[in-house]
Write an enzyme that holds these catalytic residues in place. Structure first.
Site, PDB file in Angstrom:
ATOM      1  N   CYS A  86       0.836  -1.198   0.000  1.00 10.31           N
ATOM      2  CA  CYS A  86       0.000   0.000   0.000  1.00 10.31           C
ATOM      3  C   CYS A  86       0.880   1.260   0.000  1.00 10.31           C
ATOM      4  O   CYS A  86       1.568   1.522  -0.971  1.00 10.31           O
ATOM      5  CB  CYS A  86      -0.990  -0.028   1.158  1.00 10.31           C
ATOM      6  SG  CYS A  86      -2.355   1.163   1.006  1.00 10.31           S
ATOM      7  N   HIS A  98      -3.643  -5.034   0.181  1.00 10.40           N
ATOM      8  CA  HIS A  98      -3.107  -5.594   1.423  1.00 10.40           C
ATOM      9  C   HIS A  98      -3.145  -7.111   1.365  1.00 10.40           C
ATOM     10  O   HIS A  98      -4.210  -7.712   1.586  1.00 10.40           O
ATOM     11  CB  HIS A  98      -3.929  -5.103   2.615  1.00 10.40           C
ATOM     12  CG  HIS A  98      -3.712  -3.662   2.937  1.00 10.40           C
ATOM     13  ND1 HIS A  98      -2.813  -3.243   3.900  1.00 10.40           N
ATOM     14  CD2 HIS A  98      -4.254  -2.541   2.413  1.00 10.40           C
ATOM     15  CE1 HIS A  98      -2.823  -1.929   3.962  1.00 10.40           C
ATOM     16  NE2 HIS A  98      -3.690  -1.477   3.063  1.00 10.40           N
ATOM     17  N   GLU A 104      -2.075  -9.219   3.485  1.00 11.54           N
ATOM     18  CA  GLU A 104      -2.399  -9.768   4.807  1.00 11.54           C
ATOM     19  C   GLU A 104      -3.891  -9.740   5.096  1.00 11.54           C
ATOM     20  O   GLU A 104      -4.351 -10.361   6.068  1.00 11.54           O
ATOM     21  CB  GLU A 104      -1.622  -9.016   5.894  1.00 11.54           C
ATOM     22  CG  GLU A 104      -2.119  -7.618   6.232  1.00 11.54           C
ATOM     23  CD  GLU A 104      -1.667  -6.514   5.296  1.00 11.54           C
ATOM     24  OE1 GLU A 104      -1.838  -5.331   5.659  1.00 11.54           O
ATOM     25  OE2 GLU A 104      -1.136  -6.835   4.201  1.00 11.54           O
TER      26      GLU A 104
END
Length: 224
Positions: free
Chosen positions: A82, A200, A202
């Site tokens: 990001c 993202h 994750e």
């Protein structure tokens, strides 16, 4: 790995989700703000927290910028997530004062790390900004051979939350994915040992874990 993967802490928010994601796929991750630890790491992850100009100010004041550039220079696999992707580029127009400057205004831009040429600019259009939620990533020919994206299908969904994105002056030869929201923007890049994603991983379910697993393999030397 003789040294851990380092998640760079530039004091702008919660960075633990990136570390937890790496741990979930077997990566040994350490969150640190110590430039010496960053410089000697086996892998460096710059996560996506904060604003462009503010983050760069802290990186410079702390010496983390030089540590990151040193690690990249010695071939360490680097992953920007990001904002961490955006900071790789020469300049961004997300300023601390929040002011919107004209296209020709020299005050518009804040300098980034300059690892890759190009700019980061605000998403502007009829669609809602910030761009938050699941969206598709479309692989370029470069992306189809990118080791970070091994096993990621064309048109896979990933989780985004951002108001700024890479602009049209980014070298198309480094672009591995594009996403179409407000405008078509590069949502992932790769050059040598430097990787970056606007989304993202994750927070991107199985697709994100595949990307993080590929990154851990790169750090271990098995990804190329």
């Amino acid at each position: 790995m003789s040294a851990p993967i380092v998640v760079v802490d530039y004091h702008k928010g919660n960075l633990l989700s990136a570390a937890r994601g790496l741990a979930e796929v077997g990566g040994e991750a350490e969150v640190t703000d110590d430039p010496a630890r960053i410089a000697e790491a086996a892998g460096v992850v710059l996560p996506g927290v904060g604003a462009f100009e503010d983050a760069m100010a802290y990186l410079r004041q702390s010496g983390q910028d030089e540590a990151i550039l040193s690690a990249i220079g010695r071939g360490v696999p680097f992953l920007g997530i990001c904002l961490g992707l955006q900071l790789l580029f020469e300049r961004g127009d997300e300023r601390c004062d929040g002011a919107l400057h004209g296209a020709d205004d020299p005050e518009r831009w804040a300098a980034g790390l300059g690892v890759l040429p190009g700019s980061v600019s605000r998403l502007r259009g009829r669609l809602k900004v910030p761009h938050v939620g699941w969206d598709q990533v479309h692989l370029t020919p470069h992306g189809r051979v990118c080791p970070l994206l091994r096993g990621v299908p064309e048109g896979a969904n990933a989780y985004f939350t951002h108001s700024y994105a890479l602009d049209e002056d980014v070298d198309p030869l480094v672009v591995t994915c594009r996403t179409h929201y407000v405008r078509s923007f590069a949502s992932a890049v790769w050059r040598d040992n430097v990787y970056g994603v606007q989304f993202h991983p994750e927070k991107s379910s199985a697709v994100g874990l595949t990307i993080l697993r590929n990154y851990v393999d790169l750090v271990r030397g098995g990804g190329r």
